[in-house]
Design an enzyme around this catalytic site. Structure first.
Site, PDB file in Angstrom:
ATOM      1  N   GLY A 159      39.324  44.484  31.327  1.00  0.00           N
ATOM      2  CA  GLY A 159      40.241  43.386  31.676  1.00  0.00           C
ATOM      3  C   GLY A 159      40.751  42.454  30.608  1.00  0.00           C
ATOM      4  CB  THR A 160      40.259  42.112  26.581  1.00  0.00           C
ATOM      5  OG1 THR A 160      40.143  43.567  26.740  1.00  0.00           O
ATOM      6  CG2 THR A 160      38.979  41.408  27.122  1.00  0.00           C
ATOM      7  N   GLY A 161      43.144  43.436  28.733  1.00  0.00           N
ATOM      8  CA  GLY A 161      44.570  43.613  28.563  1.00  0.00           C
ATOM      9  C   GLY A 161      44.824  44.789  27.694  1.00  0.00           C
ATOM     10  CE  LYS A 162      39.778  48.293  27.061  1.00  0.00           C
ATOM     11  NZ  LYS A 162      39.663  47.123  27.832  1.00  0.00           N
ATOM     12  CD  GLU A 185      21.203  27.174  44.148  1.00  0.00           C
ATOM     13  OE1 GLU A 185      21.535  26.963  43.094  1.00  0.00           O
ATOM     14  OE2 GLU A 185      20.698  28.301  44.706  1.00  0.00           O
ATOM     15  CG  HIS A 221      18.503  26.918  39.824  1.00  0.00           C
ATOM     16  ND1 HIS A 221      17.650  27.756  38.757  1.00  0.00           N
ATOM     17  CD2 HIS A 221      18.726  27.720  40.758  1.00  0.00           C
ATOM     18  CE1 HIS A 221      17.317  29.019  39.355  1.00  0.00           C
ATOM     19  NE2 HIS A 221      17.855  29.123  40.588  1.00  0.00           N
TER      20      HIS A 221
END
Ligand code: ADP
Ligand code: MG
Ligand code: ZN
Length: 608
Positions: A206-209, A426, A429
């Protein structure tokens, strides 16, 4: 299936037409009456007969009044004998036209064979239809070696160029060089420079290769041949190799051009490292790629781009000079890049006044370009479903969580008791995260189910960073355990809600000890050799490069880290019961708490 039915219908129609022709043909023939011998003798005696045509055993009799009749005689008995036997006077015969016809070959055979042949012909035609059907589907299979390459010709109307790709500045600079090779190869050849043959784009999914490879073709305005590594791997050995050949044949005809092999790790894994069935095939395909890349003239103007998110597993032969010798790394976008990517994807979408993409960029560290594109799209979908004319900030912020954690499951109703347990979990956390100094600030707490989680606590780093310290890991462990410890502290029992937290904590603790050398007892080394065995896709096999005694020590160290984290969390939760209850109360009422409201309850986050 539809076309099969269509074909059967056509077939039936043809059948009906043929049948109709045949039957009408029979009707138009003059009627021939059947007669018997007695009748014939009477007619002969009355001199009503004009002529007789004898054909084998049948007699066709034409009467003087124009009617015709036919008659079968016995095998072997001649017409003459019949007449003699019935005592017909010879003078009655003499005026007759008697013709003897032997059956023509065609008529004879057709009469004999047609009844047998017709069913066969029909069956044959039917099978032929079926075959055509199957072939239609199999056509691709027959032309295996050729298909799969997608071509984007040059001068595309809305072609992708570098300005459609935000961020990745260094990568674009590197690729600029390739664009220039493609545009003006002569300039380089004149100086005796060899144009590089290939460049490898490396980066997280998904980095745009893929996008960037297209953009190179768009910038240089050359055709773009695109195939994905997984498309080479087919059922039959050799298909991949022939596809590679076809790909390069096409490319040579269209030079200058770009050949893009996406996800090359599917074929380019290190050879000789696997057990998988398609292994031979992969090896052949890879060899063919190497052969083709070595084969073409470097000054032809073909540039092979390949993309992978696993450069570590590529076969070294691919990376040798003369092949993919340019390596281009695409990093996850930093905050400025994220803003620029958001801007590109928000271009044709009406955003409400006051929406700042910068704020979105701040909240999305670790998002890839594809995640960001997805985020904007999800926001637009949400706004449309709410019948809004513009996309507002809430849509966008909600989409961040949707992309991160999956869609909300509003229908997943928790009972009040479960809700309370989730709220304490929660809150545990969140409070541990809040009070420890080296953790990311809490942005949101929610007890609405999302994806597989019953509730969630969203922490986001203030700044992008690529290094993480030991102390940060240690505190993160405490945060992960905080959920279960809160359950235990307030209810005296624990639920299954924490299993994910525990798995994550164990993973981190193990990495601290075995990968990062952060354990003082075990010292500065790694443990375990990661080795990829390719079996049924992928599987990491860890080779042990340490003794059993060390293995025990590793376990001890992992347990020690977890135990310390547990104590830290227990101390925080046990010592802040009042604050825990306040958080839970608010959660039970409102289901989600944003950062500002949270800090109103617990005060600002302590400084480091
Ligand atoms: P990859 O091939 O690295 O997995 P893609 O090139 O397929 O990723 O990217 C998927 C989508 O994400 C693109 O179509 C684009 O919409 C978006 N995208 C990713 N990186 C960028 C970027 N740098 N600029 C603009 N859009 C991007
Ligand atoms: Mg891709
Ligand atoms: Zn949890």
């Amino acid at each position: 299936m539809k076309s099969l039915i269509k074909n059967i219908l056509i077939f039936l129609l043809v059948f009906l037409v043929i049948a109709a022709i045949f039957s009408s043909y029979n009707f138009t023939r003059p009627k021939i009456k059947d007669a018997d011998i007695g009748q014939l003798i009477a007619q002969l005696n009355n001199e009503e007969v004009q002529g007789v045509v004898i054909e084998e055993n049948s007699l066709l009799i034409t009467l003087k009044n124009g009617e015709q009749e036919k008659l079968q005689k016995e095998q072997g008995e001649s017409f003459g004998e019949i007449i003699k036997n019935y005592n017909v006077a010879p003078e009655k015969i003499s005026s007759l036209n008697i013709a003897v016809k032997s059956k023509s070959g065609w008529a004879y055979w057709s009469e004999a064979l047609l009844p047998f042949l017709i069913p066969f012909i029909f069956i044959g035609v039917f099978i032929w239809f079926m075959m055509r059907q199957v072939q239609g589907a199999n056509n691709r299979a027959m032309m295996f070696g050729q298909s799969g390459v997608r071509e984007t010709p040059k001068n595309q109307k809305d072609k992708i160029t570098f300005k459609d790709v935000a961020g990745v500045k260094e990568a674009k600079e590197d690729l600029d060089e390739i664009v220039e090779f493609l545009k003006t190869p002569k300039k380089f050849v004149a100086l005796g420079a060899k144009i590089p043959k290939g460049a490898l784009l490396m980066g997280a999914p998904g980095t745009g290769k893929t996008l960037l490879a297209r953009a190179v073709a768009g910038e240089a305005n050359v055709p773009f041949f695109h195939i994905s590594g997984s498309e080479f791997v087919e059922m039959f050995v050799g298909v991949g190799a022939s596809r590679v050949r076809d790909l390069f044949t096409k490319a040579k005809k269209n030079a200058p051009c770009i050949v893009f092999i996406d996800e090359i790790d599917a074929v380019g894994r290190q050879r000789g490292a696997g057990l998988g069935g398609s292994h031979d095939e992969r090896e052949q395909t890879l060899n063919q790629i190497l052969v083709e890349m070595d084969g073409f003239d470097p000054n032809l103007g073909i540039i092979v781009l390949a993309a992978t998110n696993r450069p570590d597993i590529l076969d070294p032969a691919l990376l040798r000079p003369g092949r993919f010798d340019r390596r281009i790394v695409l990093d996850l976008p930093d905050i400025n890049d994220r803003e620029a990517i958001l801007k590109i994807h928000a271009k044709n979408k009406p955003l409400a006044a006051g929406v700042t993409l910068r704020k979105l960029a701040e909240r999305t560290p670790g998002f890839s370009g594809a995640d960001l594109a997805n985020l904007v799209n999800e926001a637009a979908i949400a706004a449309a479903r709410q019948n809004k004319k513009i996309i507002d900030e809430i849509n966008l912020l909600d989409s961040i969580e949707k992309v991160l954690l999956g869609p909300e499951r509003k229908s997943h109703l928790l009972s009040d008791k479960e809700k309370e347990i989730t709220a304490y979990h929660e809150a545990g956390h969140a409070l541990v995260a809040h009070l420890l100094p080296h953790t990311d600030p809490v942005h949101k707490i929610s007890i609405i189910s999302r994806g597989r989680a019953a509730g969630y606590t969203l922490k986001l780093p203030e700044k992008d960073r690529s290094l993480k310290s030991r102390q940060e890991f240690v505190e993160e462990l405490a945060v992960l355990l905080g959920g279960q410890i809160a359950e235990k502290h307030f209810f005296g029992d624990v639920t299954t809600g924490a299993s994910n937290d525990l798995r994550e904590a164990t993973k981190i603790a193990k990495k601290i000890v075995t990968e990062y050398g952060m354990s003082e007892k075990l010292g500065l080394r790694t443990f375990g050799e990661k080795e990829e065995l390719i079996f049924l896709g992928k599987e990491i096999h860890e080779g042990k490069d340490y003794s059993e005694k060390t293995a025990e020590k590793i376990d001890e160290e992992i347990n020690m880290f977890i135990k310390n984290a547990k104590e830290t969390a227990q101390k925080i939760i046990g010592g802040n019961e009042k604050q825990m209850k306040n958080i839970v109360e608010k959660l039970m009422k409102e289901e989600t708490i944003e950062r500002e409201a949270f800090e109103k309850i617990v005060g600002p986050k302590p400084k480091k």
